[in-house]
Design a protein around this motif. Sequence first.
Motif, short mmCIF file in Angstrom:
data_model
loop_
_atom_site.label_atom_id
_atom_site.label_comp_id
_atom_site.label_asym_id
_atom_site.label_seq_id
_atom_site.Cartn_x
_atom_site.Cartn_y
_atom_site.Cartn_z
N ALA A 186 22.36 -77.21 -24.67
CA ALA A 186 23.30 -76.52 -25.57
C ALA A 186 23.19 -75.01 -25.38
N TRP A 187 24.30 -74.33 -25.44
CA TRP A 187 24.31 -72.87 -25.29
C TRP A 187 23.74 -72.21 -26.54
N ARG A 188 22.95 -71.16 -26.31
CA ARG A 188 22.46 -70.36 -27.42
C ARG A 188 22.70 -68.87 -27.20
N GLY A 189 23.26 -68.50 -26.03
CA GLY A 189 23.59 -67.11 -25.76
C GLY A 189 22.38 -66.19 -25.89
N LEU A 190 22.55 -65.11 -26.64
CA LEU A 190 21.47 -64.15 -26.88
C LEU A 190 20.78 -64.41 -28.22
N PHE A 191 20.85 -65.65 -28.69
CA PHE A 191 20.21 -66.04 -29.95
C PHE A 191 19.11 -67.06 -29.67
N PHE A 192 18.26 -67.26 -30.65
CA PHE A 192 17.17 -68.22 -30.48
C PHE A 192 17.64 -69.66 -30.61
N HIS A 193 18.70 -69.88 -31.40
CA HIS A 193 19.13 -71.25 -31.68
C HIS A 193 20.63 -71.37 -31.49
N LYS A 194 21.06 -72.54 -31.07
CA LYS A 194 22.47 -72.80 -30.79
C LYS A 194 23.35 -72.67 -32.03
N ASN A 195 22.82 -73.03 -33.21
CA ASN A 195 23.62 -72.95 -34.42
C ASN A 195 23.91 -71.49 -34.79
N ASP A 196 22.92 -70.60 -34.60
CA ASP A 196 23.14 -69.18 -34.85
C ASP A 196 24.17 -68.61 -33.90
N PHE A 197 24.07 -69.02 -32.64
CA PHE A 197 25.04 -68.57 -31.63
C PHE A 197 26.44 -69.08 -31.95
N GLY A 198 26.55 -70.38 -32.24
CA GLY A 198 27.86 -70.96 -32.53
C GLY A 198 28.50 -70.36 -33.76
N ARG A 199 27.69 -70.10 -34.79
CA ARG A 199 28.24 -69.51 -36.02
C ARG A 199 28.74 -68.09 -35.78
N MET A 200 28.03 -67.31 -34.96
CA MET A 200 28.50 -65.96 -34.64
C MET A 200 29.79 -66.02 -33.83
N MET A 201 29.90 -66.98 -32.92
CA MET A 201 31.15 -67.14 -32.17
C MET A 201 32.30 -67.51 -33.10
N ALA A 202 32.02 -68.34 -34.12
CA ALA A 202 33.06 -68.70 -35.08
C ALA A 202 33.49 -67.50 -35.91
N LEU A 203 32.52 -66.64 -36.29
CA LEU A 203 32.86 -65.42 -37.03
C LEU A 203 33.72 -64.50 -36.17
#
Length: 479
Positions: A195-212
């Motif tokens: 799962a992608w996490r980008g420049l974040f530690f966790h995928k959920n943090d990354f996905g939520r920022m992408m949604a914002l």
Amino acid sequence: MMKGRRHLLPPTFGVHPPLKTQTRFQTFIQPSFPGMPADGRGWGAAIFALFGLFVFSGSLIVLLTPVGAQSSPKVQALGLIIGLTSFVACIRLGALSRVSSLYWLTLVPILLTTASLAWSVSPGLTLRRIVGLGVATVFGIWLAERFRRDEAFQFIAGAAVLICLANVIIAAVVPSIGVHPNLTELGEPNPHAGAWRGLFFHKNDFGRMMALCATILWIGYSSQRKWRLVCGLGLFFSYLGVVGSTSGQAAILAVATPVTIYIFRRLRPLSAGARAKILILAVPATIICYIFSNIAFSIVLEMLGKDPTLTGRTEIWTGVLLALKGHYLLGGGFGAGWDLVGERLFILTGILVGHAHNGFLDLVTDLGLIGLLLMLLFYSSLIILSVRSYFYGYANEMALLGFGIGVFTFVGNWAASFMLLQNSLYWVIPVACVAALKCSAPQARSSIPSEQSAAEFWHLQECKRPYAVSSDLIMGDAQ
């Protein structure tokens, strides 16, 4: 009349030169990056604003945090520098008087969290969280003070494009950083492998920022034609990030919030009576949708391969309520509530986690029911202020953003925790929206000239703000 002195003609004398217009195609092939000064001035403030927004998105935490560390001194120092610079700039702009008279709503969380030092189970941790919250608050106020409303939104939209590009490119090009590995640090199989996490530690943090970012960019895409190419590119990368994160919550937020904003925009041309009827009918419709949404929610999660109980979150929520017994009113102190609840939760349920996976419960563990009530009132006030601003016609993008971030927060905190998050874009944006909308709150209708439309009047009033003049200085022009 003195000899040799030319008579001054009025500015309206003579034939006006024809206005240069562009076709839609010309506008599309000559895109404008949101936030970049078109006249070549104000680059210092522009770069500072974009950099600060990028930092508060959390996209530098992984790169600047030592391996195995819980926090990064570099990130903390960077936040302090941004906060202190913003504070000095606000003083030079004469914003302190407006903070107490107009933006006092943004100070309520600061006062509450500061008061929680008196009962915090970890005063040192609470103090650090308060400083981080204050830094984000000051930066949000500076953003609204230094720029006009439309300019402030441009910077937020421009930062959203940069955040999406940087995170998705890292996930695709540097998988060692941007993708969850097959094994955890303990050598066990990783349930989030791939799962992608980008420049974040966790995928959920990354996905939520992408949604914002998707929510922000939808507003920019539909508001300004000259932004559509850039915002459209950002939207593509944001939804690519949402899909790559495999986060069910991010998928729901990336769809539900823009749809809600679209429905909200469609109400503007209607009369006040028609809007009132729709809002009245919306109450029972919302209740019915909520009842059936549980079924739809479970179906969507199962289609995504997720647990309908939100990966055991419902069991955690019940255990937190039991572990919090005796501290429902005030909690354990801002940022320290889990030090009070975590051990009790493990004893009661055998579950070992670091937070409640629910923003409302996490806020109760920190600041009790009093804190939860105050923050619900804060975001409800933001939504009401945004609705009034948008329907009065003196604010567009920032009003839509304020409404959108309010909806995003209420929906997203059912499975995450960012309702009151220090050093975070999730707090900078609400503060900036409150300050930007409050500084030009509607005056009495009698003060609006009859020959002017409301939108023209508020645009002219906003252009008179002396501190909104572009400058190469971050501080702006002192009043």
